[in-house]
Design an enzyme around this catalytic site. Structure first.
Site, PDB file in Angstrom:
ATOM      1  N   GLY A 194      13.099  11.566   6.343  1.00 30.63           N
ATOM      2  CA  GLY A 194      12.420  12.841   6.159  1.00 30.63           C
ATOM      3  C   GLY A 194      13.254  14.065   6.468  1.00 30.63           C
ATOM      4  N   GLU A 413      16.227  -6.748  24.623  1.00 28.91           N
ATOM      5  CA  GLU A 413      16.120  -5.404  25.203  1.00 28.91           C
ATOM      6  C   GLU A 413      15.378  -5.447  26.530  1.00 28.91           C
ATOM      7  OE1 GLU A 413      17.917  -3.134  23.990  1.00 28.91           O
ATOM      8  OE2 GLU A 413      18.369  -4.186  22.128  1.00 28.91           O
ATOM      9  N   HIS A 416      17.826  -6.385  29.235  1.00 31.93           N
ATOM     10  CA  HIS A 416      18.594  -5.241  29.722  1.00 31.93           C
ATOM     11  C   HIS A 416      17.752  -4.422  30.690  1.00 31.93           C
ATOM     12  CE1 HIS A 416      22.021  -5.540  27.123  1.00 31.93           C
ATOM     13  NE2 HIS A 416      21.368  -5.319  26.004  1.00 31.93           N
TER      14      HIS A 416
HETATM   15  P1  ADP Z   1      15.940  11.904   3.765  1.00 27.69           P
HETATM   16  O1  ADP Z   1      16.284  13.279   3.318  1.00 27.69           O
HETATM   17  O2  ADP Z   1      15.988  11.742   5.247  1.00 27.69           O
HETATM   18  O3  ADP Z   1      16.660  10.807   3.080  1.00 27.69           O
HETATM   19  P2  ADP Z   1      13.460  12.541   2.519  1.00 27.69           P
HETATM   20  O4  ADP Z   1      13.110  13.788   3.219  1.00 27.69           O
HETATM   21  O5  ADP Z   1      14.078  12.681   1.188  1.00 27.69           O
HETATM   22  O6  ADP Z   1      14.399  11.651   3.428  1.00 27.69           O
HETATM   23  O7  ADP Z   1      12.168  11.618   2.454  1.00 27.69           O
HETATM   24  C1  ADP Z   1      11.704  11.099   1.233  1.00 27.69           C
HETATM   25  C2  ADP Z   1      10.204  11.068   1.193  1.00 27.69           C
HETATM   26  O8  ADP Z   1       9.697  10.188   2.186  1.00 27.69           O
HETATM   27  C3  ADP Z   1       9.556  12.391   1.509  1.00 27.69           C
HETATM   28  O9  ADP Z   1       9.472  13.194   0.390  1.00 27.69           O
HETATM   29  C4  ADP Z   1       8.194  11.967   2.011  1.00 27.69           C
HETATM   30  O10 ADP Z   1       7.314  11.705   0.967  1.00 27.69           O
HETATM   31  C5  ADP Z   1       8.490  10.667   2.713  1.00 27.69           C
HETATM   32  N1  ADP Z   1       8.671  10.884   4.147  1.00 27.69           N
HETATM   33  C6  ADP Z   1       9.792  10.675   4.859  1.00 27.69           C
HETATM   34  N2  ADP Z   1       9.600  10.953   6.161  1.00 27.69           N
HETATM   35  C7  ADP Z   1       8.326  11.368   6.287  1.00 27.69           C
HETATM   36  C8  ADP Z   1       7.532  11.812   7.390  1.00 27.69           C
HETATM   37  N3  ADP Z   1       8.016  11.883   8.642  1.00 27.69           N
HETATM   38  N4  ADP Z   1       6.248  12.166   7.143  1.00 27.69           N
HETATM   39  C9  ADP Z   1       5.761  12.092   5.904  1.00 27.69           C
HETATM   40  N5  ADP Z   1       6.451  11.697   4.829  1.00 27.69           N
HETATM   41  C10 ADP Z   1       7.721  11.327   5.001  1.00 27.69           C
HETATM   42 ZN    ZN Z   2      22.082  -5.415  24.033  1.00 25.70          ZN
END
Ligand code: ADP
Ligand code: ZN
Length: 618
Positions: A194, A413, A416
């Site tokens: 995200g 884990e 640890h």
């Molecule tokens: P990254 O840039 O880290 O590769 P993205 O932001 O492109 O990831 O995420 C792709 C899609 O995954 C987003 O458009 C959303 O629909 C979903 N997504 C990822 N993380 C979240 C989150 N924390 N909450 C809601 N949707 C998420």
């Molecule tokens: Zn370990």
């Protein structure tokens, strides 16, 4: 680009694109075009203020100052009327028109060639895959559709970024007191966690423009293109300030600079990186432009990028744990028509290790599955099947964690954590997780209470014991060895070696530095003091002894607190991530149980003695 034909085609394409770009440019700046009749009518109505003649092309302004343009079939016939109406006339000789005409007649051909070239390169995924086709690159993207509400499960991160939003909204408020405003935020985390979403959400929350660019888009085959693109991007962004510039995969340009002996492409990359650094340093605090960059390889970034005033704020986004996955599921389930009996928690439990993007994909697949079956609403079995489908895809890429591996990781884990917790002189437990990160299956984090400058032998030995606790727990419970502990073993060996050879903590060998780590100009290296074969053997024996002692101690602790180990591992399997407080709860409940048991055995023991006494008495 060694092939001359390729080079020729390339030049043609550039020409075609330049002409195309010029045309687009012309169209953009050209004022409304009047027909000649309309123009004459306006002229007779006395509405024209001034004109500029260039060949047959007439541009000018009406009395209200509005620009216009038209084309006159016969300019000389027009002059008397213009003079009569007292229009201000300026003129220019028509010189380049011939060249332009030739270009215009060649344009279709050039376009076809260029299009073909780009297309064929795209197919082969060559260097052309990015960039060259676009004529209007840096336009802000609509972003106010996304806000923090759309980002779930990473509340700590959004909280931290709230400050950036505030700043974008009211820059005066912050700069008034002379505070240094953040310029760059580096988001690090696995793909799909995200990062892009978060950057968009910041722009959305603050309702500012959002410029987005992939790091690899900057890296082109032509020298200087990447650098000029960076400058172009900043020019555009500054025009739209306050705004956000988002650079995805910044590692593509921001990887460590090699210094000498660079090949052509890395040269280009370095120029681009330098341009980026210059631009970042260049904008004053008056310009509210905030850079957000994303990477999943923070380790390879050039340290220059991370200096104060650049990407000095670094935020790590990890894969969501069970609570996070439930929240993300909730966000995406809102977008579909889900049946009432959907149990999001149950779904979340069944997808350990899924990223936000994979969860979004899961919800979407489930909705498609339900639609295919002409259902009224999406049901649990749709989710089940969508999940299987996605996991199968992931399994092929071998990123799915099997239930068995999860169990092993949980015990590892827990091993640890328990050893670290029960030994006296260790760093307090900070966080423990069985969510995979990078190449590690899980992680137990200990944070030093205060900055340590010297380490006691006890502390170092306990550190080794803690490191070995993972492997020891695995063998105790599953009675088999896995490769999961390789990093622990490397770290433990390193400490043991330094203990003996560097810090002189071995009684037999005494305080002699047989080895020396040197942090030098070209990274760290090791100096070895010349010594005899006998000493070498002794060093080996001593190191082994340290490791063996620690290993035995870890084993003793985990055997003695076997029940704690099971309890801890079970808690980890359910919660996936635990902080110090949660660990404490488990620990106290274990202590209570043990106390109870002791009381029980004691009373039972007393009973036994009683009976014995009685028997004896009889
Ligand atoms: P990254 O840039 O880290 O590769 P993205 O932001 O492109 O990831 O995420 C792709 C899609 O995954 C987003 O458009 C959303 O629909 C979903 N997504 C990822 N993380 C979240 C989150 N924390 N909450 C809601 N949707 C998420
Ligand atoms: Zn370990």
């Amino acid at each position: 680009m060694k092939n001359p034909i390729q080079l020729g085609l390339l030049l043609l394409t550039i020409t075609a694109l330049t002409v195309l770009g010029y045309n687009v440019y012309l169209r953009e700046i050209t004022p409304p075009v009047l027909t000649y009749t309309e123009f004459l009518a306006e002229l007779r109505e006395n509405n024209i203020e001034k004109i500029h003649l260039q060949g047959g092309v007439i541009t000018g302004e009406d009395r209200a100052g509005r620009p216009f343009g038209t084309f006159a079939p016969d300019v000389s016939a027009l002059i008397p009327l213009l003079q009569e109406k007292k229009v201000e006339i300026s003129a220019e000789a028509q010189t380049e028109s011939g060249a332009i005409d030739i270009f215009k007649s060649l344009l279709p051909l050039l376009l076809i060639l260029g299009g073909w070239l780009i297309f064929s390169k795209k197919q082969s995924g060559g260097a052309f895959a990015h960039g060259s086709g676009r004529s209007t690159r840096f336009k802000p993207v609509e972003s106010d559709l996304v806000t923090f509400k759309d980002v779930a499960g990473i509340a700590e991160v959004t909280e931290e970024l709230q400050e950036v939003v505030e700043f974008l909204k009211k820059p005066e408020k912050y700069s008034r007191l002379g505070g240094r405003i953040p310029k760059g935020v580096l988001l690090q985390g696995a793909p799909g966690t995200g990062k892009t979403l978060l950057a968009k959400a910041i722009a959305g929350e603050a309702s500012v423009a959002f410029f987005s660019m992939g790091g690899s888009d900057f890296v082109e085959i032509f020298a200087g293109v990447g650098a000029s693109r960076v400058r172009e991007l900043f020019v555009e962004a500054k025009k739209s300030a306050p705004c956000i510039i988002f650079i995805d995969e910044i590692d593509a340009i921001g990887g460590r600079r090699s210094g000498s002996s660079s090949s052509g492409s890395s040269d280009e990359r370095e120029q681009t990186l330098n341009a980026l650094l210059v631009e970042m340093d260049g904008f004053s605090s008056g310009e509210t432009v905030i850079m957000i960059a994303a990477t999943n390889r923070p380790d390879i970034l050039d340290p220059a990028l991370l200096r104060p005033g650049r990407f000095d704020r670094q935020i790590t986004i990890s894969l969501p744990d069970i609570k996070g996955r439930i929240k993300i599921l909730e966000v995406h389930a809102r977008k579909i028509l889900a049946s009432a009996e959907i149990d999001l928690e149950k779904i979340a439990r069944s997808i350990p290790g899924f990223s936000g993007a994979e969860i979004a994909n899961l919800v979407n697949e489930a909705a498609l599955m339900a639609a295919r079956r002409s259902k009224e609403a999406v049901e649990m079995d749709d989710f089940e099947e969508a999940k299987d489908k996605i996991i199968m895809g992931l399994a092929r890429k071998s990123i799915v964690v099997s239930e068995k591996d999860r169990r092993i990781t949980a015990y590892h884990e827990a091993g640890h954590a328990i050893v670290g917790l029960l030994l006296e002189e260790t760093d307090p437990l900070h966080k423990i997780t069985i969510i995979p990160r990078g190449r590690a299956m899980g992680l137990t984090q200990q944070l030093p209470l205060d900055e340590r400058y010297t380490y006691s032998r006890e502390y170092l030995q306990n550190r080794i014991t803690t490191l070995l606790g993972g492997r020891t727990a695995e063998t105790l419970v599953f009675n088999r060895l896995t490769t999961g502990a390789s990093n622990d073993i490397i770290a433990a060996t390193e400490i043991a070696t330094r203990l003996i050879c560097e810090w002189g903590m071995s009684e037999a060998l005494g305080p002699i530095a047989y080895r020396q780590s040197v942090d030098g100009f070209l990274g760290s290296s090791t100096l070895v003091k010349p010594h005899s074969e006998m000493i070498a053997r002794q060093i080996d024996v001593e190191i082994k002894q340290v490791i063996d002692t620690c290993s035995d101690e870890a084993r003793a602790i985990l055997k003695k607190h076997n029940k704690f180990l099971h309890k801890f591992a079970e808690a980890l399997l359910i919660n996936e991530t635990m902080d110090a407080e949660e660990v404490d709860i488990v620990y106290r409940s274990y202590l209570k149980e043990r106390e109870l048991e002791q009381i029980l055995t004691e009373t039972r023991g007393n009973d036994d003695t009683c009976t014995q006494r009685n028997t004896n008495g009889i």
